[in-house]
Design an enzyme around this catalytic site. Structure first.
Site, mmCIF file in Angstrom:
data_model
loop_
_atom_site.group_PDB
_atom_site.id
_atom_site.type_symbol
_atom_site.label_atom_id
_atom_site.label_comp_id
_atom_site.label_asym_id
_atom_site.label_seq_id
_atom_site.Cartn_x
_atom_site.Cartn_y
_atom_site.Cartn_z
ATOM 1 N N ASP A 84 -17.667 -49.719 -42.005
ATOM 2 C CA ASP A 84 -18.951 -50.430 -42.090
ATOM 3 C C ASP A 84 -18.840 -51.684 -43.099
ATOM 4 O O ASP A 84 -17.590 -51.799 -43.342
ATOM 5 C CB ASP A 84 -20.001 -49.568 -42.275
ATOM 6 C CG ASP A 84 -21.621 -50.171 -42.000
ATOM 7 O OD1 ASP A 84 -21.744 -50.124 -40.934
ATOM 8 O OD2 ASP A 84 -22.108 -50.609 -42.882
ATOM 9 N N LYS A 127 -23.905 -41.092 -40.446
ATOM 10 C CA LYS A 127 -23.340 -42.256 -41.302
ATOM 11 C C LYS A 127 -22.898 -41.863 -42.554
ATOM 12 O O LYS A 127 -23.430 -40.721 -43.179
ATOM 13 C CB LYS A 127 -24.770 -43.222 -41.262
ATOM 14 C CG LYS A 127 -24.411 -44.386 -41.675
ATOM 15 C CD LYS A 127 -23.764 -45.286 -40.288
ATOM 16 C CE LYS A 127 -23.579 -46.724 -40.609
ATOM 17 N NZ LYS A 127 -22.898 -47.286 -39.545
#
Length: 448
Positions: free
Chosen positions: A168, A128
């Site tokens: 995201d 991430k």
């Protein structure tokens, strides 16, 4: 909450090392607690210190992002990439651009991503990244400048067979385009190093819709199996109004439901006649405006300041698609009191630990994020495959594969939960089903 002495030692060590990272510790506690039955049946996990290696990222990268705004002033932000676990494939996970981004949030998202990617059955590890940069209020030129500065540092840490970021919160098609353009400029390569790309330069049809559609495919299968029911004629409340929420609304509606509420960070709208998604798309995707503008086009709808109140609206199905910890215990009680039959998560960790436990104890069909919202990363994996073979699949082909993956994820989670004695405990089912594959790979690969 922790009963196994080995698991407790691992968590206590995490607390000592990361005492100020509340989101990360929350995610780690939930995962470790649910893994206790697995650890007790597999002594090789403790012997080889698999849990210690599992919760510690393989690599955590923090870097400065300096860029120049339209006024000619230098701005400085902080960038991150956590490469969490690569035991089953290249690191894979999105980039988040939002003022709330910090090390704790990036690590919690990365840890969750490891299990989520495992559940898809595709060969992807977990990672991430992101920055505390806020795209809201910035011009296209400023966003391009930031993205180019961000990629100028990130490029050295990623690659199509090493680490493949995606989008995201705050990182959509525009941002991915600027990021990929800078990567191409620096590396002189056309490769699948980012997913969520535009269709003309290697993107996959269906990627935009994937997380929202996948959430509904998971929910539909859960309703069919656990309640012999479906979306048809159900009232649905969806938090958020970004990409995930919009396409969850679209798919839920196509499956016969009526979505009556959506939100953004300022407040929520309630339309008892059913949300007009064309208007929402115009506001959020074209104008990049606020959800309250909806009532200008639909005067019969109502707008309420403050997003938290959305869970007071009676509904059959709740789909939290906004952000972490948006749904707490009191919200869970309100939903149950008003007759909710299913809560499935489109955002990452939107329900607090107490809320998720309440749903399980009261036999509400519950889809934890790492399982229910895996459609986005699953389709990113399909985009990687298309890039590797230099081919593009039709929307129908991608959507069919997505639905098959989401059905398989539910079945894997559900059967694991049944084997542990509680079919409604999908949190434990998801964590153990995902961890089993990773643990076996880590044991096979030796100590690294």
């Amino acid at each position: 909450m922790l009963n196994n002495s080995y698991v407790k030692r691992v968590y206590d060590s995490l607390v000592l090392k990361n005492s100020n990272e509340k989101e990360f510790l929350q995610a780690a506690l939930e995962i470790l607690a649910s893994l206790e039955p697995y650890v007790e049946c597999h002594p090789e996990i403790e012997k080889n210190k698999v849990l210690e290696r599992f919760v510690e990222p393989e690599r955590f990268i923090q870097f400065r992002v300096a860029w120049v705004d339209d006024k000619g002033e230098v701005q400085v932000n902080r960038g991150y990439r956590v490469q969490y676990n690569s035991s089953i494939g290249p690191y894979k996970g999105g980039l988040r651009f939002h003022p709330s981004v910090n090390a704790s949030i990036i690590k919690f998202l990365g840890l969750e991503q490891v299990l989520k990617n495992s559940l898809t059955s595709l060969p992807m590890g977990g990672g991430k990244g992101g920055s505390d940069f806020d795209p809201k209020g910035k011009t296209d030129h400023e966003i391009m400048s930031f993205c180019q500065a961000f990629m100028t540092e990130l490029y050295r840490h990623i690659g199509e067979d090493t680490d493949v970021p995606a989008g995201d919160i705050g990182v959509g098609g525009r941002e991915i385009g600027y990021l990929y353009g800078q990567y191409k400029r620096i590396q002189n390569k056309n490769v699948g190093v980012l997913t969520g790309k535009g269709i003309p330069f290697g993107g996959s049809l269906g990627r935009t819709e994937a997380t929202g559609y996948g959430l509904c495919y998971f929910t539909e299968e859960a309703l069919r199996v656990m309640r012999q029911d479906s979306f048809k004629n159900k009232t649905v409340v969806i938090s958020g109004s970004g990409n995930v929420a919009i396409y969850a609304c679209e798919k839920a509606t196509s499956l016969g439901a009526k979505v009556v509420a959506m939100s953004d960070s300022n407040g929520y709208i309630y339309d008892e006649n059913g949300i007009d998604l064309v208007i929402v798309k115009e506001i959020k995707e074209v104008k990049r405006g606020r959800i309250k503008e909806y009532i200008s086009s639909v005067p019969t709808a109502k707008y309420q300041e403050g997003a938290r109140g959305i869970w007071q609206i009676p509904c059959d199905i709740a789909l939290p698609c906004a952000t972490q910890n948006e749904l707490d215990l009191e919200d869970a009680k309100s939903l149950a009191k008003n007759g909710v039959i299913a809560v499935c998560e489109g955002a990452n960790m939107p329900s607090t630990l107490e809320a998720s436990k309440y749903f399980i104890e009261h036999q509400v069909v519950y889809g934890p994020a790492k399982a229910a919202n895996a459609g986005g990363v699953a389709t990113s994996g399909l985009e990687m495959s298309q890039n590797s073979i230099r081919m593009s699949w039709s929307f129908e082909e991608v959507d069919k594969k997505l639905k098959e993956i989401m059905v398989q994820i539910f079945q894997n989670v559900y059967q694991t939960a049944i084997s542990l004695g509680n079919p409604y405990d999908t949190v434990t089912g998801a964590n153990i089903a995902g961890f089993d594959k990773i643990a076996k790979a880590m044991l096979s690969l030796g100590v690294y």
